[in-house]
Design a protein around this motif. Structure first.
Motif, PDB file in Angstrom:
ATOM      1  N   PHE A   1       0.811  -1.208   0.000  1.00  0.00           N
ATOM      2  CA  PHE A   1       0.000   0.000   0.000  1.00  0.00           C
ATOM      3  C   PHE A   1       0.847   1.262   0.000  1.00  0.00           C
ATOM      4  CE2 PHE A   1      -3.944  -2.339   0.832  1.00  0.00           C
ATOM      5  CZ  PHE A   1      -4.790  -1.593   0.033  1.00  0.00           C
ATOM      6  N   GLY A   2       2.124   1.125   0.389  1.00  0.00           N
ATOM      7  CA  GLY A   2       3.018   2.263   0.224  1.00  0.00           C
ATOM      8  C   GLY A   2       3.134   2.656  -1.237  1.00  0.00           C
ATOM      9  N   PHE A   3       3.289   1.653  -2.114  1.00  0.00           N
ATOM     10  CA  PHE A   3       3.363   1.926  -3.550  1.00  0.00           C
ATOM     11  C   PHE A   3       2.001   2.314  -4.116  1.00  0.00           C
ATOM     12  CE2 PHE A   3       7.230  -0.518  -2.898  1.00  0.00           C
ATOM     13  CZ  PHE A   3       8.139   0.205  -3.650  1.00  0.00           C
ATOM     14  N   PHE A   4       0.931   1.754  -3.551  1.00  0.00           N
ATOM     15  CA  PHE A   4      -0.427   2.132  -3.950  1.00  0.00           C
ATOM     16  C   PHE A   4      -0.633   3.629  -3.742  1.00  0.00           C
ATOM     17  CE2 PHE A   4      -4.859   2.943  -3.045  1.00  0.00           C
ATOM     18  CZ  PHE A   4      -5.569   2.130  -3.909  1.00  0.00           C
ATOM     19  N   GLN A   5      -0.253   4.113  -2.561  1.00  0.00           N
ATOM     20  CA  GLN A   5      -0.473   5.523  -2.243  1.00  0.00           C
ATOM     21  C   GLN A   5       0.521   6.438  -2.943  1.00  0.00           C
ATOM     22  OE1 GLN A   5      -3.188   5.829   1.453  1.00  0.00           O
ATOM     23  NE2 GLN A   5      -1.072   5.996   2.105  1.00  0.00           N
ATOM     24  N   LEU A   6       1.668   5.919  -3.308  1.00  0.00           N
ATOM     25  CA  LEU A   6       2.615   6.708  -4.092  1.00  0.00           C
ATOM     26  C   LEU A   6       1.980   7.187  -5.384  1.00  0.00           C
ATOM     27  CD1 LEU A   6       5.578   7.619  -4.842  1.00  0.00           C
ATOM     28  CD2 LEU A   6       5.844   5.354  -5.864  1.00  0.00           C
ATOM     29  N   THR A   7       1.131   6.346  -5.960  1.00  0.00           N
ATOM     30  CA  THR A   7       0.531   6.682  -7.252  1.00  0.00           C
ATOM     31  C   THR A   7      -0.862   7.291  -7.132  1.00  0.00           C
ATOM     32  OG1 THR A   7      -0.323   4.420  -7.451  1.00  0.00           O
ATOM     33  CG2 THR A   7       1.821   4.878  -8.440  1.00  0.00           C
TER      34      THR A   7
END
Length: 425
Positions: A228-234
């Motif tokens: 979800f870190g990468f989810f929220q990055l985008t």
């Protein structure tokens, strides 16, 4: 009076106070989200808006783990009272700058830095407080009700915020947000919880190490938080920075953006109602599947779809977020020992938002380089890929409802704001 099925947590007095405080502050925040975006766009462009939002994210990322430690050490409701008071000051001061015509990018950034720093303590304290004010069997219902409250007030909030922006000034919505934080602080100050049993003879570093051990002992927890870190990055940088700009230049202005956010909140309302009753045998799979439409929302914004199409996707996305958040939060709260929940929550939030500053820093230059619509398409595609990768991880797919990783800690009273006694070395 007998409450309808699914609303049982509201029979508990302490949860009612938390529910009321959250509802009041969320109403102000829903207006402020629209108002702050257009207030900053009045003195700059997408790059400046990205900087302001980034100013909230950086201190939260830096201080979040520390906030988790102190939220496990101190009475969590008092941490929230102090946090709400400081956020009231930050928002009222920001409103005053815009209302008096004295707003500068530097001044707004400084106040949002304060807001973000306080959020670092408020978020883990809140996540740790919920299990203290409601029975464990009602955790998902309690989290669903909190989400339902947020969705309900945000249906009207963005519309009212957009109306204030168009008819008066963004500063008035920001002022209202500050007042609601003050009201929330008052309600939370009335919570009566059992006295805290504090940890003695331990350093912050020792507390962080213990929290880290709890964290890495659960592979499913590590996988979802990193994913979800990468989810929220985008997702959030693209939506909150480029979304208002697309609305202003291609969709008709603040009214269109307010309508999109309102429909997303309406979807979240229905999703919250569904979460009161839904139960999933594989909770993490369910939580990931229902948030999949978020990437589609970015894609449709980038494709220049009609407003009504984007509103429809936002509605579905909002419902998915409401269900997914209730399921994920309840899974976390039910499986983590009470004395460590705020620290684990801080790892959760840290993993989710650590990459946000990078996203906010890059989204402006990316949109300048390739175009706003093209940047939204890239972000939407990456968002969908990150969700699919999490679903492919065996420990995430294999986690089943009703199984515990570790037994509950001994010597901690259920529902108490307490910690196990550790002798001084």
């Amino acid at each position: 009076m007998r409450l309808p099925s699914g609303f049982e947590p509201l029979s508990e007095h302490r949860f009612r106070l938390l529910f009321a405080a959250t509802s009041v502050s969320n109403f102000g925040g829903s207006m402020a989200n629209v108002a702050l975006a257009f207030a900053v766009l009045n003195i700059g462009g997408p790059g400046e808006l990205g900087i302001v939002i980034l100013a909230r994210e950086i201190p939260m990322v830096v201080l979040l783990l520390l906030g988790g430690v102190w939220s496990d050490r101190l009475p969590r409701h008092l941490v929230l009272v102090s946090s709400d008071a400081l956020r009231a000051v930050a928002q009222i001061a920001t409103a005053w700058l815009f209302l008096t015509g004295n707003a500068t990018l530097v001044a707004v950034v400084v106040l949002q830095l304060l807001y973000g720093a306080v959020n670092a303590f408020a978020r883990p304290a809140f996540q740790g407080l919920v299990p203290q004010v409601v029975a464990k069997a009602n955790l998902q219902r309690a989290n669903a009700l909190l989400g339902l409250s947020s969705s309900t007030v945000q249906i009207a909030g963005p519309a009212i915020g957009a109306l204030l922006v168009a008819a008066a000034a963004p500063g008035w919505a920001l002022m209202a947000d500050g007042v609601t934080f003050g009201a929330s602080a008052f309600l939370l100050s009335r919570l009566n919880l059992l006295r805290t049993v504090r940890i003695t003879g331990r350093s912050v570093i020792q507390d962080l190490r213990e929290g880290w051990s709890e964290f890495i002992s659960r592979s499913w927890l590590v996988a979802v938080i990193v994913g979800f870190g990468f989810f929220q990055l985008t997702f959030f940088p693209a939506l909150l920075v480029l979304g208002p700009f697309v609305a202003k230049t291609q969709l008709g202005g603040p009214g269109a953006w307010g309508a999109i956010l309102a429909l997303e909140s309406a979807g979240a309302f229905l999703g919250g109602l569904a979460a009161l009753r839904l139960r999933f045998s594989r909770p993490l799979v369910a939580a990931l599947v229902v948030v999949f439409p978020a990437g589609l929302e970015l894609l449709f914004l980038g494709l220049g779809a009609p407003v009504w199409v984007i509103m429809a996707i936002a509605f579905v996305s909002g419902a998915g977020f409401a269900i997914g958040n209730a399921v994920w939060t309840s899974t976390l709260q039910a499986r983590i020992p009470a004395h460590a929940i705020s620290r684990i929550s801080s790892f959760d939030w840290f993993g989710s938002v650590a990459l946000n500053p990078i996203g906010y820093a890059l989204i402006g230059p990316l949109s300048d380089a390739v175009g706003v619509n093209e940047a939204l398409l890239v972000a939407g595609g990456l968002n969908i890929v990150s969700t699919l990768v999490m679903l492919a991880i065996p420990s995430v797919r294999g986690l089943r409802a009703g199984t515990d990783d570790l037994p509950p800690p001994q010597g901690v009273a259920p529902g108490a704001d307490s910690l196990p006694i550790v002798p001084r070395a």
